[in-house]
Design a protein around this motif. Structure first.
Motif, PDB file in Angstrom:
ATOM      1  N   GLU A 187     -24.644   2.984  -7.993  1.00  0.00           N
ATOM      2  CA  GLU A 187     -23.505   2.083  -8.154  1.00  0.00           C
ATOM      3  C   GLU A 187     -23.053   1.571  -6.791  1.00  0.00           C
ATOM      4  OE1 GLU A 187     -20.222   3.453 -10.465  1.00  0.00           O
ATOM      5  OE2 GLU A 187     -21.536   4.555 -11.816  1.00  0.00           O
ATOM      6  N   PRO A 188     -22.883   0.247  -6.654  1.00  0.00           N
ATOM      7  CA  PRO A 188     -22.409  -0.272  -5.375  1.00  0.00           C
ATOM      8  C   PRO A 188     -20.929   0.085  -5.185  1.00  0.00           C
ATOM      9  CG  PRO A 188     -22.560  -2.022  -6.994  1.00  0.00           C
ATOM     10  CD  PRO A 188     -23.143  -0.782  -7.624  1.00  0.00           C
ATOM     11  N   PRO A 189     -20.501   0.237  -3.943  1.00  0.00           N
ATOM     12  CA  PRO A 189     -19.078   0.516  -3.719  1.00  0.00           C
ATOM     13  C   PRO A 189     -18.238  -0.679  -4.154  1.00  0.00           C
ATOM     14  CG  PRO A 189     -20.196   0.069  -1.648  1.00  0.00           C
ATOM     15  CD  PRO A 189     -21.259   0.116  -2.716  1.00  0.00           C
ATOM     16  N   ASN A 190     -17.021  -0.415  -4.566  1.00  0.00           N
ATOM     17  CA  ASN A 190     -16.134  -1.488  -4.994  1.00  0.00           C
ATOM     18  C   ASN A 190     -15.788  -2.352  -3.782  1.00  0.00           C
ATOM     19  OD1 ASN A 190     -14.151  -3.139  -6.012  1.00  0.00           O
ATOM     20  ND2 ASN A 190     -13.092  -1.514  -7.088  1.00  0.00           N
ATOM     21  N   PRO A 191     -16.055  -3.665  -3.832  1.00  0.00           N
ATOM     22  CA  PRO A 191     -15.778  -4.512  -2.669  1.00  0.00           C
ATOM     23  C   PRO A 191     -14.289  -4.830  -2.478  1.00  0.00           C
ATOM     24  CG  PRO A 191     -16.678  -5.817  -4.445  1.00  0.00           C
ATOM     25  CD  PRO A 191     -16.740  -4.389  -4.890  1.00  0.00           C
ATOM     26  N   LEU A 192     -13.447  -4.460  -3.454  1.00  0.00           N
ATOM     27  CA  LEU A 192     -12.016  -4.731  -3.344  1.00  0.00           C
ATOM     28  C   LEU A 192     -11.224  -3.522  -3.811  1.00  0.00           C
ATOM     29  CD1 LEU A 192      -9.684  -6.740  -2.815  1.00  0.00           C
ATOM     30  CD2 LEU A 192      -9.897  -7.428  -5.213  1.00  0.00           C
ATOM     31  N   GLN A 193     -10.372  -3.022  -2.932  1.00  0.00           N
ATOM     32  CA  GLN A 193      -9.458  -1.945  -3.290  1.00  0.00           C
ATOM     33  C   GLN A 193      -8.081  -2.573  -3.498  1.00  0.00           C
ATOM     34  OE1 GLN A 193     -10.419   1.312  -3.727  1.00  0.00           O
ATOM     35  NE2 GLN A 193     -12.459   0.481  -3.408  1.00  0.00           N
ATOM     36  N   VAL A 194      -7.423  -2.240  -4.601  1.00  0.00           N
ATOM     37  CA  VAL A 194      -6.113  -2.791  -4.914  1.00  0.00           C
ATOM     38  C   VAL A 194      -5.125  -1.636  -5.063  1.00  0.00           C
ATOM     39  CG1 VAL A 194      -4.766  -4.188  -6.525  1.00  0.00           C
ATOM     40  CG2 VAL A 194      -7.188  -4.720  -6.132  1.00  0.00           C
ATOM     41  N   GLU A 195      -4.014  -1.731  -4.345  1.00  0.00           N
ATOM     42  CA  GLU A 195      -2.952  -0.725  -4.436  1.00  0.00           C
ATOM     43  C   GLU A 195      -1.635  -1.436  -4.708  1.00  0.00           C
ATOM     44  OE1 GLU A 195      -3.316   2.432  -1.147  1.00  0.00           O
ATOM     45  OE2 GLU A 195      -4.321   0.638  -0.359  1.00  0.00           O
ATOM     46  N   LEU A 196      -0.753  -0.805  -5.465  1.00  0.00           N
ATOM     47  CA  LEU A 196       0.592  -1.308  -5.677  1.00  0.00           C
ATOM     48  C   LEU A 196       1.518  -0.540  -4.751  1.00  0.00           C
ATOM     49  CD1 LEU A 196       2.383  -3.206  -7.362  1.00  0.00           C
ATOM     50  CD2 LEU A 196       2.696  -1.313  -8.958  1.00  0.00           C
ATOM     51  N   VAL A 197       2.227  -1.246  -3.876  1.00  0.00           N
ATOM     52  CA  VAL A 197       3.137  -0.608  -2.930  1.00  0.00           C
ATOM     53  C   VAL A 197       4.535  -1.188  -3.107  1.00  0.00           C
ATOM     54  CG1 VAL A 197       1.343  -0.036  -1.247  1.00  0.00           C
ATOM     55  CG2 VAL A 197       2.507  -2.233  -1.092  1.00  0.00           C
ATOM     56  N   SER A 198       5.539  -0.428  -2.698  1.00  0.00           N
ATOM     57  CA  SER A 198       6.931  -0.818  -2.878  1.00  0.00           C
ATOM     58  C   SER A 198       7.679  -0.790  -1.548  1.00  0.00           C
ATOM     59  CB  SER A 198       7.612   0.140  -3.860  1.00  0.00           C
ATOM     60  OG  SER A 198       8.987  -0.139  -3.970  1.00  0.00           O
ATOM     61  N   SER A 199       8.685  -1.650  -1.444  1.00  0.00           N
ATOM     62  CA  SER A 199       9.523  -1.668  -0.236  1.00  0.00           C
ATOM     63  C   SER A 199      10.582  -0.573  -0.266  1.00  0.00           C
ATOM     64  CB  SER A 199      10.199  -3.037  -0.076  1.00  0.00           C
ATOM     65  OG  SER A 199      11.084  -3.281  -1.163  1.00  0.00           O
ATOM     66  N   VAL A 200      10.737   0.096  -1.405  1.00  0.00           N
ATOM     67  CA  VAL A 200      11.734   1.167  -1.529  1.00  0.00           C
ATOM     68  C   VAL A 200      11.081   2.411  -2.126  1.00  0.00           C
ATOM     69  CG1 VAL A 200      13.692  -0.413  -1.785  1.00  0.00           C
ATOM     70  CG2 VAL A 200      12.512   0.420  -3.824  1.00  0.00           C
ATOM     71  N   ALA A 201      11.652   3.568  -1.802  1.00  0.00           N
ATOM     72  CA  ALA A 201      11.168   4.817  -2.389  1.00  0.00           C
ATOM     73  C   ALA A 201      11.738   5.011  -3.791  1.00  0.00           C
ATOM     74  CB  ALA A 201      11.537   6.002  -1.501  1.00  0.00           C
ATOM     75  N   THR A 202      12.983   4.526  -3.996  1.00  0.00           N
ATOM     76  CA  THR A 202      13.653   4.668  -5.285  1.00  0.00           C
ATOM     77  C   THR A 202      14.304   3.338  -5.645  1.00  0.00           C
ATOM     78  OG1 THR A 202      14.132   6.990  -4.805  1.00  0.00           O
ATOM     79  CG2 THR A 202      15.385   5.959  -6.581  1.00  0.00           C
ATOM     80  N   ALA A 203      13.977   2.811  -6.819  1.00  0.00           N
ATOM     81  CA  ALA A 203      14.583   1.560  -7.279  1.00  0.00           C
ATOM     82  C   ALA A 203      15.983   1.827  -7.799  1.00  0.00           C
ATOM     83  CB  ALA A 203      13.720   0.955  -8.381  1.00  0.00           C
ATOM     84  N   GLN A 204      16.883   0.861  -7.547  1.00  0.00           N
ATOM     85  CA  GLN A 204      18.258   0.985  -8.019  1.00  0.00           C
ATOM     86  C   GLN A 204      18.629  -0.261  -8.819  1.00  0.00           C
ATOM     87  OE1 GLN A 204      20.558   1.533  -4.455  1.00  0.00           O
ATOM     88  NE2 GLN A 204      20.239   3.742  -4.462  1.00  0.00           N
ATOM     89  N   ALA A 205      19.279  -0.041  -9.958  1.00  0.00           N
ATOM     90  CA  ALA A 205      19.720  -1.155 -10.791  1.00  0.00           C
ATOM     91  C   ALA A 205      20.639  -2.073  -9.993  1.00  0.00           C
ATOM     92  CB  ALA A 205      20.443  -0.619 -12.025  1.00  0.00           C
ATOM     93  N   GLY A 206      20.416  -3.378 -10.139  1.00  0.00           N
ATOM     94  CA  GLY A 206      21.250  -4.363  -9.463  1.00  0.00           C
ATOM     95  C   GLY A 206      20.872  -4.646  -8.028  1.00  0.00           C
ATOM     96  N   LYS A 207      19.897  -3.932  -7.472  1.00  0.00           N
ATOM     97  CA  LYS A 207      19.473  -4.152  -6.090  1.00  0.00           C
ATOM     98  C   LYS A 207      18.005  -4.594  -6.081  1.00  0.00           C
ATOM     99  CE  LYS A 207      22.659  -1.022  -3.851  1.00  0.00           C
ATOM    100  NZ  LYS A 207      22.820   0.032  -2.849  1.00  0.00           N
ATOM    101  N   PRO A 208      17.769  -5.889  -5.859  1.00  0.00           N
ATOM    102  CA  PRO A 208      16.379  -6.371  -5.827  1.00  0.00           C
ATOM    103  C   PRO A 208      15.575  -5.669  -4.735  1.00  0.00           C
ATOM    104  CG  PRO A 208      17.929  -8.205  -5.824  1.00  0.00           C
ATOM    105  CD  PRO A 208      18.723  -6.957  -5.602  1.00  0.00           C
ATOM    106  N   PHE A 209      14.303  -5.516  -4.986  1.00  0.00           N
ATOM    107  CA  PHE A 209      13.385  -4.959  -3.993  1.00  0.00           C
ATOM    108  C   PHE A 209      12.046  -5.657  -4.165  1.00  0.00           C
ATOM    109  CE2 PHE A 209      12.868  -2.441  -7.775  1.00  0.00           C
ATOM    110  CZ  PHE A 209      11.525  -2.099  -7.821  1.00  0.00           C
ATOM    111  N   HIS A 210      11.114  -5.344  -3.292  1.00  0.00           N
ATOM    112  CA  HIS A 210       9.811  -5.996  -3.342  1.00  0.00           C
ATOM    113  C   HIS A 210       8.700  -4.989  -3.633  1.00  0.00           C
ATOM    114  CE1 HIS A 210      12.170  -8.983  -1.103  1.00  0.00           C
ATOM    115  NE2 HIS A 210      11.404  -9.840  -1.752  1.00  0.00           N
TER     116      HIS A 210
END
Length: 117
Positions: free
Chosen positions: A19-42
């Motif tokens: 099997e060839p190695p995957n040419p694209l690695q995809v990760e989901l990352v966040s700008s915050v450790a804990t999301a809070q209601a009413g406070k937008p984050f990325h």
């Protein structure tokens, strides 16, 4: 029996190595450790391309399809459109296109309703 096990191990190892190695690695990352209601984050899709591989920008040109994502989130949570960094020129079978090599982030804003507190 030992011979059959050895043959099975060799066959399995061969199929894994083939099997060839995957040419694209995809990760989901966040700008915050804990999301809070009413406070937008990325959040961001961190794309890491193997050497000599690329993915495409939102307007790739005459070849390729843009990177896309379909979010599945609880009702009430809103995720804004992807924010695209300036693309590189990439080559696809001799055609110029717009895309990304190496590592890049596709960022989106997340909003959690205030009433979720």
């Amino acid at each position: 029996m030992r011979v059959l096990r050895s043959v099975a191990v060799i066959l399995l190892a061969g199929s894994v190595l083939a099997e060839p190695p995957n040419p694209l690695q995809v990760e989901l990352v966040s700008s915050v450790a804990t999301a809070q209601a009413g406070k937008p984050f990325h959040i961001a899709l961190r794309l890491t391309h193997a050497p000599k591989h690329h993915s495409y920008w939102k307007a790739p040109g005459i070849v390729g399809l843009p990177t896309s994502v379909q979010w599945k989130v609880p009702e009430g949570i809103e995720i804004g459109p992807l924010q695209w960094p300036v693309p590189d020129r990439v080559d696809m079978a001799g055609h110029n296109a717009h895309g990304y090599r190496g590592r890049t982030l596709l960022i989106a804003e997340v909003r959690i309703p205030v009433e979720w507190q």
